[in-house]
Design a protein around this motif. Structure first.
Motif, PDB file in Angstrom:
ATOM      1  N   SER A  17       0.829  -1.209   0.000  1.00  0.00           N
ATOM      2  CA  SER A  17       0.000   0.000   0.000  1.00  0.00           C
ATOM      3  C   SER A  17       0.860   1.255   0.000  1.00  0.00           C
ATOM      4  O   SER A  17       0.563   2.229  -0.702  1.00  0.00           O
ATOM      5  N   PHE A  18       1.928   1.247   0.779  1.00  0.00           N
ATOM      6  CA  PHE A  18       2.819   2.391   0.856  1.00  0.00           C
ATOM      7  C   PHE A  18       3.484   2.651  -0.491  1.00  0.00           C
ATOM      8  O   PHE A  18       3.576   3.787  -0.953  1.00  0.00           O
ATOM      9  N   MET A  19       3.934   1.565  -1.146  1.00  0.00           N
ATOM     10  CA  MET A  19       4.609   1.724  -2.434  1.00  0.00           C
ATOM     11  C   MET A  19       3.651   2.167  -3.534  1.00  0.00           C
ATOM     12  O   MET A  19       4.058   2.831  -4.477  1.00  0.00           O
ATOM     13  N   LYS A  21       1.143   4.253  -2.966  1.00  0.00           N
ATOM     14  CA  LYS A  21       0.966   5.681  -2.693  1.00  0.00           C
ATOM     15  C   LYS A  21       2.231   6.475  -3.003  1.00  0.00           C
ATOM     16  O   LYS A  21       2.170   7.614  -3.450  1.00  0.00           O
ATOM     17  N   TYR A  22       3.401   5.869  -2.755  1.00  0.00           N
ATOM     18  CA  TYR A  22       4.692   6.526  -2.980  1.00  0.00           C
ATOM     19  C   TYR A  22       5.533   5.638  -3.909  1.00  0.00           C
ATOM     20  O   TYR A  22       6.425   4.910  -3.453  1.00  0.00           O
ATOM     21  N   PRO A  23       5.269   5.685  -5.220  1.00  0.00           N
ATOM     22  CA  PRO A  23       5.904   4.746  -6.158  1.00  0.00           C
ATOM     23  C   PRO A  23       7.418   4.876  -6.286  1.00  0.00           C
ATOM     24  O   PRO A  23       8.076   3.949  -6.763  1.00  0.00           O
ATOM     25  N   LYS A  24       7.996   5.974  -5.848  1.00  0.00           N
ATOM     26  CA  LYS A  24       9.458   6.133  -5.921  1.00  0.00           C
ATOM     27  C   LYS A  24      10.166   5.531  -4.713  1.00  0.00           C
ATOM     28  O   LYS A  24      11.389   5.560  -4.622  1.00  0.00           O
ATOM     29  N   VAL A  25       9.394   4.991  -3.787  1.00  0.00           N
ATOM     30  CA  VAL A  25       9.947   4.400  -2.569  1.00  0.00           C
ATOM     31  C   VAL A  25       9.793   2.883  -2.635  1.00  0.00           C
ATOM     32  O   VAL A  25       8.736   2.374  -2.996  1.00  0.00           O
ATOM     33  N   THR A  26      10.855   2.173  -2.290  1.00  0.00           N
ATOM     34  CA  THR A  26      10.807   0.709  -2.222  1.00  0.00           C
ATOM     35  C   THR A  26      10.836   0.295  -0.760  1.00  0.00           C
ATOM     36  O   THR A  26      11.717   0.735  -0.009  1.00  0.00           O
TER      37      THR A  26
END
Length: 100
Positions: A17-19, A21-26
């Motif tokens: 879910s986090f990725m 929302k924030y696709p540049k974060v792994t």
């Protein structure tokens, strides 16, 4: 994130879910046990430490060390009931309990 094997489904769902929302974060997750997750968090090698049981403010790192090295073997030595501390390992997770 690192931590409890019993939190694998939840942790993976949160990471996904986090990725989204924030696709540049792994977000990577490893599942060892609660103790490893908390240690990794304390050491700064992880941003999130997953624990499958509540941590108590009054149980210090020194007391935990003494429990796991068997210097402290009874809950009464920590202000609890007169019951032995049982340190065990079950399916990849450490747990503390008292014998009733």
């Amino acid at each position: 994130m690192s931590g409890s094997t019993s939190m694998e489904k939840l942790a993976n769902a949160v990471a996904e879910s986090f990725m989204v929302k924030y696709p540049k974060v792994t977000v990577s997750a490893e599942f060892v046990d609660s103790r490893a997750g908390i240690r990794a968090l304390q050491a700064g090698s992880m941003d999130i430490g997953n624990a499958s049981r509540e941590l108590k403010d009054d149980l210090t790192k020194e007391q935990l060390t003494k429990i796991y090295t068997e210097e402290i073997t009874n809950w009464k030595d920590l202000g609890g009931e007169d019951a032995p501390i049982v340190v065990g390992r079950e399916a990849g997770s450490y747990f503390l309990s008292s014998v009733c």
